[in-house]
Motif scaffolding. Structure first.
Motif, PDB file in Angstrom:
ATOM      1  N   PRO A   1      14.883  24.198  -3.932  1.00 30.22           N
ATOM      2  CA  PRO A   1      15.611  23.955  -2.867  1.00 30.22           C
ATOM      3  C   PRO A   1      14.513  24.224  -1.443  1.00 30.22           C
ATOM      4  O   PRO A   1      14.184  22.988  -1.145  1.00 30.22           O
ATOM      5  CB  PRO A   1      16.281  24.613  -2.282  1.00 30.22           C
ATOM      6  CG  PRO A   1      17.751  25.083  -3.556  1.00 30.22           C
ATOM      7  CD  PRO A   1      15.858  25.359  -4.299  1.00 30.22           C
ATOM      8  N   ALA A   2      14.110  25.137  -1.512  1.00 28.36           N
ATOM      9  CA  ALA A   2      12.145  25.030  -0.598  1.00 28.36           C
ATOM     10  C   ALA A   2      11.431  23.689  -0.958  1.00 28.36           C
ATOM     11  O   ALA A   2      10.452  23.996  -0.220  1.00 28.36           O
ATOM     12  CB  ALA A   2      12.035  26.890  -1.091  1.00 28.36           C
ATOM     13  N   LEU A   3      11.096  23.215  -2.141  1.00 24.32           N
ATOM     14  CA  LEU A   3      10.599  22.973  -2.562  1.00 24.32           C
ATOM     15  C   LEU A   3      10.886  20.675  -1.888  1.00 24.32           C
ATOM     16  O   LEU A   3      12.140  20.620  -1.958  1.00 24.32           O
ATOM     17  CB  LEU A   3      10.358  22.530  -4.032  1.00 24.32           C
ATOM     18  CG  LEU A   3       9.389  23.655  -4.290  1.00 24.32           C
ATOM     19  CD1 LEU A   3       9.230  23.194  -6.099  1.00 24.32           C
ATOM     20  CD2 LEU A   3       7.862  24.026  -3.304  1.00 24.32           C
ATOM     21  N   PRO A   4       9.431  20.378  -0.901  1.00 21.00           N
ATOM     22  CA  PRO A   4       9.639  19.036  -1.181  1.00 21.00           C
ATOM     23  C   PRO A   4      10.606  17.733  -2.279  1.00 21.00           C
ATOM     24  O   PRO A   4      10.891  17.240  -1.077  1.00 21.00           O
ATOM     25  CB  PRO A   4       8.990  18.468  -0.476  1.00 21.00           C
ATOM     26  CG  PRO A   4       7.514  19.204  -0.515  1.00 21.00           C
ATOM     27  CD  PRO A   4       8.104  20.360  -1.433  1.00 21.00           C
ATOM     28  N   GLY A   5      10.072  18.335  -3.283  1.00 24.58           N
ATOM     29  CA  GLY A   5      10.974  17.868  -4.508  1.00 24.58           C
ATOM     30  C   GLY A   5      12.736  17.671  -4.548  1.00 24.58           C
ATOM     31  O   GLY A   5      13.309  16.335  -4.943  1.00 24.58           O
TER      32      GLY A   5
END
Length: 154
Positions: free
Chosen positions: A36-40
């Protein structure tokens, strides 16, 4: 294709986690492929909403409390019955004046698909979203767009 008005709220508060996938072949529930921390992790729709919110915050800093009571939302596409003044072009956004009899505040709607179809990358998207919002807010306040946002490009 029906379109419903979706008011904007900051990321994280309105978006529930995606539904869990089914248990395939008895191997247990599948987890997310992207943390969840990644932009994707965010969907295109969520990234667009975030762009609209950031632009609105920028304009609010310039105008102060003149935008109190304004409701901004995003719809996928404009309604199939265009307004009488929208001849030959697909609208990118629309302003709806307040209706005190019905209890509705001033509303601005940005149409996601027509905006996204006109840009190549995230930078152009942010620029076009800013232009659409500034034009609609200027219409609401009966001002020139340059008065609402000095960075506006005609």
């Amino acid at each position: 294709m029906s379109s419903t008005f979706r008011p904007l709220v900051p990321h994280g508060s309105a978006y529930a986690s995606p539904p869990r996938r089914r248990d395939r072949h008895g191997r247990g529930m599948r987890g997310p492929l992207i943390p969840p921390a990644l932009p994707g992790w965010r969907t295109r729709s969520q990234r667009f909403d975030e762009s609209v919110l950031m632009t609105l915050e920028h304009v609010e800093r310039n105008l102060g409390n003149e935008l109190d009571g304004l409701e901004v939302g995003v719809e996928e596409v404009p309604p199939s019955a265009p307004a009488p003044w929208e001849v030959g072009a697909v609208p990118l956004g629309r302003y709806f004046p307040a209706d005190s009899a019905a209890g509705l505040p001033h509303r601005i709607v940005v149409y996601r698909r027509p905006v996204v179809a006109r840009v190549e990358d995230e930078v152009e998207l942010a620029s076009l979203v800013r232009d659409v919002l500034v034009e609609q807010i200027a219409h609401m306040l009966s001002r020139n767009p340059e008065d609402v946002d000095p960075d506006y490009r005609a």
